[in-house]
Motif scaffolding. Structure first.
Motif, short mmCIF file in Angstrom:
data_model
loop_
_atom_site.label_atom_id
_atom_site.label_comp_id
_atom_site.label_asym_id
_atom_site.label_seq_id
_atom_site.Cartn_x
_atom_site.Cartn_y
_atom_site.Cartn_z
N ASN A 149 13.04 2.05 -24.21
CA ASN A 149 13.67 0.79 -24.60
C ASN A 149 13.12 0.31 -25.94
N ALA A 150 12.27 -0.73 -25.94
CA ALA A 150 11.78 -1.31 -27.18
C ALA A 150 10.27 -1.27 -27.21
N SER A 151 9.72 -1.12 -28.40
CA SER A 151 8.27 -0.97 -28.53
C SER A 151 7.52 -2.24 -28.14
N ASN A 152 8.18 -3.39 -28.17
CA ASN A 152 7.48 -4.63 -27.86
C ASN A 152 7.18 -4.79 -26.36
N HIS A 153 7.79 -3.93 -25.53
CA HIS A 153 7.44 -3.96 -24.10
C HIS A 153 7.39 -2.57 -23.47
N GLY A 154 7.95 -1.57 -24.13
CA GLY A 154 8.02 -0.23 -23.55
C GLY A 154 6.75 0.58 -23.67
N ILE A 155 5.86 0.18 -24.57
CA ILE A 155 4.59 0.88 -24.72
C ILE A 155 3.56 0.14 -23.88
N TRP A 156 3.45 0.56 -22.66
CA TRP A 156 2.52 -0.03 -21.68
C TRP A 156 1.95 1.14 -20.90
N VAL A 157 0.64 1.32 -20.92
CA VAL A 157 0.05 2.60 -20.57
C VAL A 157 -0.51 2.70 -19.15
N THR A 158 -0.45 1.63 -18.35
CA THR A 158 -1.19 1.64 -17.09
C THR A 158 -0.32 1.80 -15.85
N GLY A 159 0.91 2.30 -16.01
CA GLY A 159 1.77 2.53 -14.85
C GLY A 159 1.17 3.55 -13.89
N GLY A 160 0.66 4.66 -14.42
CA GLY A 160 0.05 5.68 -13.57
C GLY A 160 -1.23 5.20 -12.92
N ALA A 161 -2.01 4.40 -13.65
CA ALA A 161 -3.25 3.87 -13.09
C ALA A 161 -2.96 2.93 -11.93
N TRP A 162 -1.94 2.08 -12.09
CA TRP A 162 -1.57 1.15 -11.01
C TRP A 162 -1.09 1.93 -9.79
N LEU A 163 -0.23 2.91 -10.02
CA LEU A 163 0.26 3.70 -8.89
C LEU A 163 -0.88 4.41 -8.18
N SER A 164 -1.89 4.82 -8.92
CA SER A 164 -3.04 5.49 -8.31
C SER A 164 -3.76 4.59 -7.31
N SER A 165 -3.69 3.28 -7.53
CA SER A 165 -4.34 2.36 -6.59
C SER A 165 -3.69 2.42 -5.22
N HIS A 166 -2.40 2.77 -5.16
CA HIS A 166 -1.72 2.91 -3.86
C HIS A 166 -2.29 4.09 -3.07
N LEU A 167 -2.69 5.12 -3.77
CA LEU A 167 -3.31 6.26 -3.10
C LEU A 167 -4.64 5.85 -2.47
N TRP A 168 -5.42 5.10 -3.22
CA TRP A 168 -6.72 4.65 -2.70
C TRP A 168 -6.54 3.65 -1.56
N GLU A 169 -5.58 2.75 -1.69
CA GLU A 169 -5.32 1.78 -0.63
C GLU A 169 -4.92 2.49 0.66
N HIS A 170 -4.12 3.55 0.53
CA HIS A 170 -3.73 4.31 1.72
C HIS A 170 -4.96 4.89 2.41
N TYR A 171 -5.89 5.39 1.62
CA TYR A 171 -7.13 5.90 2.21
C TYR A 171 -7.93 4.77 2.87
N LEU A 172 -8.02 3.62 2.22
CA LEU A 172 -8.79 2.51 2.79
C LEU A 172 -8.19 2.05 4.12
N PHE A 173 -6.87 2.05 4.21
CA PHE A 173 -6.22 1.61 5.44
C PHE A 173 -6.26 2.67 6.52
N THR A 174 -6.23 3.96 6.15
CA THR A 174 -6.12 5.02 7.16
C THR A 174 -7.42 5.79 7.37
N ARG A 175 -8.31 5.79 6.39
CA ARG A 175 -9.53 6.60 6.40
C ARG A 175 -9.22 8.08 6.58
N ASP A 176 -8.10 8.49 6.00
CA ASP A 176 -7.66 9.89 6.08
C ASP A 176 -8.31 10.66 4.93
#
Length: 942
Positions: free
Chosen positions: A609-636
């Protein structure tokens, strides 16, 4: 320890699920007219919207893998050469120059980009020259009528998917005293290009979607009596036509240039139109759109309808329409079965031989065909325009007595006692790199199995599979009045003026229903609209927006006992981690992976889209927190080792190389980036630093749990301590940016710098001063916003332990979205779909997560019960709510106070429980349940 369990709680916990099922229905006393009134069903693969019509019924359907575009390269090669120049410009305070440089050299590649301008120019010359208004072709054209303006594009008037050239015309009578005067014509906004004529002579042309068209009409072009207005509207992509205007600007009017008073001629609002050309060159697109598939239409001859009722029973995931015609009672049941992967429509009528329906397929796709497979089966084939995707749907009917005929591209059921329609669908999608599957062959093979199905068994298997997950959680909220006797659309209108906690219960469970219907093992992750969409160009592509919306879709999955719905998300994360490696290399010359603020089925990870909002680098980092949360909830730990940690480590490795030292502060900062969709391209947004800190912390803890990567842990810890900290600004607010430049009157929908409060844990009550600064920021932002923004605020106010303010947000979230409140006003539609507006499903999921957060929090290392209970919910029972450490909790409260909690330890973790000013800690044994009374005294273990 063993104690007698109090009988009252045994009874309460056992009957909660059964008693609440009576109220787990959406119901209406009329068929749906709009898509946002229709009722959703789905099994993760297939989704459908049930209108419940009588003489004419519509079942609009989707298949989760049907998208535009196809596998391709999204990355601009060598973009990293511009990284340091962009950073340098930002460091010098030259934001505009940085954004211009980034727009030219740092954005992703678009589809159909090469040669597009030449193709568009040639096509435009052709359609402009094709028609001369005075020619015979003009008069011989097939003209139809359209009500104007179409605020959301001519697509809403039946021209869905039309990109091209359309002529419009109308007439007006010239007042006698206006002869010889120069006039002005006001037409409002037009998408994208208009060429406007009076009596065959051009008076103006504009190519812009935001400009109100106001053209002069020379006196010599006007004639006495009737004059004709002709407008050629050229739309390149998405919405087309007359778009009206905001505010009270006068449009569709003609008046003298030298105007006396308010005299004007009001133009007709019904104009004639003719589609001149519907084949505009494919517009270059950064990412793909989720596509509708088609529509199943059921026609029947009935009259004198009475006792109509349309329902969606979310306790069984079955939608039903029932009505009477004369002495005959008709019923239709609709369900989306996951075990057999079919949509089933069961048709019944009292008496013998009264089931008579005609079933036909339609689609908004331009390239389609309908064909007969056999005497009981019809097929629909579609091909997505300018894309790689092809799809096939089969419709098979199993009838009892009577006759079935397939002819004239329709399936006719005559004089049957009952009948079941089974719909199956497939596409050529194999994975995000491969579209070589044979959709027709898949459907053909599936048809053999479908022909053996018996509806009663299909329904029973569907309900058993669904309830296996749905019944793990129940909620009963007491207080106020129950409006379940009202149709759901009327009940929504009453929610903000009456205390109806049962509707809130329905809303929470409806979110769980939507998740089970749109995200199951083996399917795509739930997108911006779950699995439901009726438009070729849906809002924001109905894709995966990763700066809040995709993540919000899965906020309630762990806490509301739907961990089984997370595998599609984890599959998406794994795939964007693979695709994002090349983006990290080409844009940042870094290892690991990066994801910017959107992705699609083809796993684009580059800036869009546009550089004033499309260059945002932490999408993968945020999604990675879901992986850790799943471990915290399940201890798998197996999941942590095989799926979570490799992705977390790759995400962290990227930021080890990406972070740079800020010369003015000495801190490590994220640059270039932005605070999502707010404030433009910057260096050092607060949200980035919160997410990166948490990514590093989670990755360190994961490595410790697995006993690996000690040297990498040390590297992360060193970087962690140097990242720019959260700061308090001049208004007592949490700063959104590195500099103290917040505007206390700013009410932007994103509250990105509060990520560290929720969903993160970078800011907690362990730092009361920072928590209060974050709260001040939220107060400045205000209570209004889009649906998902309000849902986020529910969770934030819960973390601030202000239950009454969280409840205020829920009242806004469940307000009537059809009341015309504005473009960023939130609410829900009659079918309880969340309104951005338009529909986005993240608000449904985010709001449900907020209710869970009001009842139980566990992000601070202990389980806190009733941390944000509002005064309007003084009593209730929750069963099956989950907490980190893999604890499942049944809990009752009365008069705003905890009465009892039964906590089941599913992993044998140590347990710390807090409620109010009381705290208790105890060791647990896997599989044991620990019962606590109102004083948190342990009264039973079993």
């Amino acid at each position: 320890m063993k104690f007698l369990m109090l009988p009252i709680f045994t009874t309460l916990f056992c009957v909660t699920s059964k008693s609440q099922n009576n109220d787990l229905q959406l119901w209406y006393n009329k068929p749906a007219e709009k898509w946002t009134e229709a009722l959703p069903i789905g099994n993760g693969h297939l989704g459908a919207m049930i209108y419940g019509g009588v003489g004419e019924d519509r079942i609009q359907f989707n298949e989760s893998t049907l998208w535009s575009d196809g596998p391709r390269d999204y990355n601009r090669k060598g973009a990293y050469q511009y990284l340091e120049p962009i950073r340098k410009l930002l460091a010098e305070g030259k934001q505009k120059e940085a954004e211009e440089l980034a727009q030219e050299h740092f954005m992703g590649l678009r589809s159909n980009e090469k040669g597009y301008e030449t193709r568009r120019k040639e096509w435009l010359q052709k359609v402009k020259g094709d028609v001369i208004i005075s020619s015979p072709q003009w008069n011989n054209a097939q003209w139809e009528s359209m009500q104007l303006p179409t605020l959301n594009g001519w697509e809403t008037a039946g021209l869905e998917g039309l990109d091209g050239a359309v002529w419009f015309k109308t007439t007006f009578a010239l007042p006698d005293d206006w002869q010889g005067k120069e006039l002005l014509i006001s037409l409002g906004k037009i998408r994208d290009l208009d060429i406007t004529y009076i009596n065959g002579k051009q008076i103006g042309s504009t190519e812009d979607i935001t400009t109100n068209r106001l053209y002069s009409i020379p006196a010599n072009l006007l004639k006495k009596g009737i004059n004709e207005i002709e407008v050629q509207v050229i739309n390149y992509f998405d919405k087309g036509g007359f778009a009206g205007t905001k505010g009270d600007r006068e449009i569709f009017a003609i008046y003298p240039k030298e105007r006396n008073g308010k005299e004007s001629v009001k133009l007709k609002t019904v104009w004639e139109y003719w589609i001149q050309n519907d084949d505009a060159p494919a517009m270059p697109r950064y990412q793909a759109d989720y596509q509708p598939f088609g529509e199943l239409q059921l026609s029947s001859q009935v009259a004198d309808i009475s006792e109509y009722r349309r329902t969606l029973d979310i306790s069984n995931a079955v939608s039903t329409v029932a009505y009477k015609s004369g002495n005959v009672t008709y019923t239709k049941e609709y369900l989306a079965n996951y075990p057999d992967n079919v949509i089933a429509v069961h048709l019944k009528a009292s008496g013998k031989g009264n089931v008579n329906y005609k079933a036909t397929f339609t689609t908004v796709h331009k390239n389609y065909s309908i064909r007969k497979i056999d005497d009981h089966t019809l097929a629909l084939d579609v091909a997505v325009k300018n894309g790689a995707m092809k799809a096939t749907a089969y419709l098979y009917v199993d009838n009892k007595n009577g006759r079935v005929e397939v002819a004239d591209k329709a399936l006719q059921i005559s004089n049957s006692d009952e009948a079941t329609l089974y719909m199956i669908a497939a596409t050529n999608f194999k994975n995000y790199r491969d579209v070589s599957a044979d959709a027709n062959a898949i459907c053909k093979a599936k048809l053999a199995a479908v022909k053996k199905l018996i509806y009663e068994k299909v329904k029973a298997a569907h309900i058993a599979d669904y309830k296996k997950y749905f019944d793990k959680f129940s909620l009963q909220l007491n207080g106020g009045i129950a409006n379940s006797g009202l149709p759901t659309d009327e009940r929504i209108k009453q929610f903000s003026i009456t205390n109806d906690p049962a509707l809130l219960t329905l809303y929470v469970q409806y979110a769980r229903y939507l998740m089970l219907s749109s995200s199951r093992q083996g399917t795509n992750a739930a997108n911006l609209q779950g699995i439901w969409n009726d438009l070729l160009t849906p809002p924001w592509g109905s894709k995966y927006t990763t700066n809040i919306n995709l993540q919000m879709n899965y906020w309630p999955s762990e806490s509301l006992n739907l961990s089984a719905c997370t595998p599609p998300l984890f599959k998406l994360i794994k795939e964007v981690a693979e695709a994002g490696k090349e983006t990290a290399k080409e844009y940042y010359n870094a290892p690991g992976f990066v994801l910017h603020h959107n992705t699609d089925q083809w796993r684009g990870t580059a800036p869009i889209n546009a550089s004033n909002h499309g260059i945002w680098v932490t999408g993968g980092a945020w999604l990675s927190s879901h992986l850790w949360e799943h471990y915290l909830f399940t201890r798998d730990k197996t999941f942590l080792q095989n799926e979570a940690y490799p992705v977390m480590k790759a995400a962290a490795d990227f930021f080890v190389h990406f972070l740079v030292k800020d010369e003015s502060t000495g801190w490590l900062i994220s640059t270039p980036s932005n605070s999502p969709e707010h404030g433009g391209l910057v260096a050092g947004p607060t949200m980035d630093h919160q997410i990166i800190r948490e990514l590093f912390s989670n990755t360190i803890e994961a490595a410790k749990a697995l006993g690996v990567d000690e040297s990498f842990r040390k590297k992360l810890l060193q970087k962690y301590d140097s990242i720019a900290p959260n700061q308090i600004g001049k208004y007592g607010q949490l700063q959104e940016w590195l500099q103290d430049k917040d505007d206390s009157s700013d009410t932007h929908r994103h509250v990105s710098h509060l990520w560290g409060v929720y969903p993160g844990k970078d800011i907690t009550w362990n730092n009361e001063k920072m928590m209060k600064a974050a709260r001040q920021s939220l107060l400045y932002r205000g209570d209004d916003g889009t649906g998902w923004s309000i849902a986020w605020k529910v969770n934030l106010w819960a973390r601030f332990k202000d239950g009454d303010h969280a409840m205020k947000m829920l009242q806004k979230l469940l307000s009537d979205a059809t009341a015309g409140k504005g473009s960023e006003s939130g609410g829900v539609y009659p079918n309880l779909f969340d309104a951005h507006p338009p529909f986005q499903i993240d608000g449904n999921f985010g709001g449900a997560a907020g209710v869970a957060e009001m009842l139980v929090q566990s992000h601070m290392g202990y389980v806190e019960l009733l941390p944000a209970l509002p005064s309007t919910l003084p009593g209730g029972v929750v069963k099956g709510i989950c907490a980190r450490g893999n604890f499942t909790i049944n809990m009752q409260w009365e008069k705003g106070k905890l009465m009892r909690a039964d906590i089941t330890s599913n992993a044998g973790s140590n347990c710390i429980v807090k409620c109010g000013d009381r705290t208790v800690a105890f060791k647990t044994v896997k599989g044991k349940t620990y019962s606590l009374d109102q004083a948190l005294t342990l009264i039973q273990t079993k």
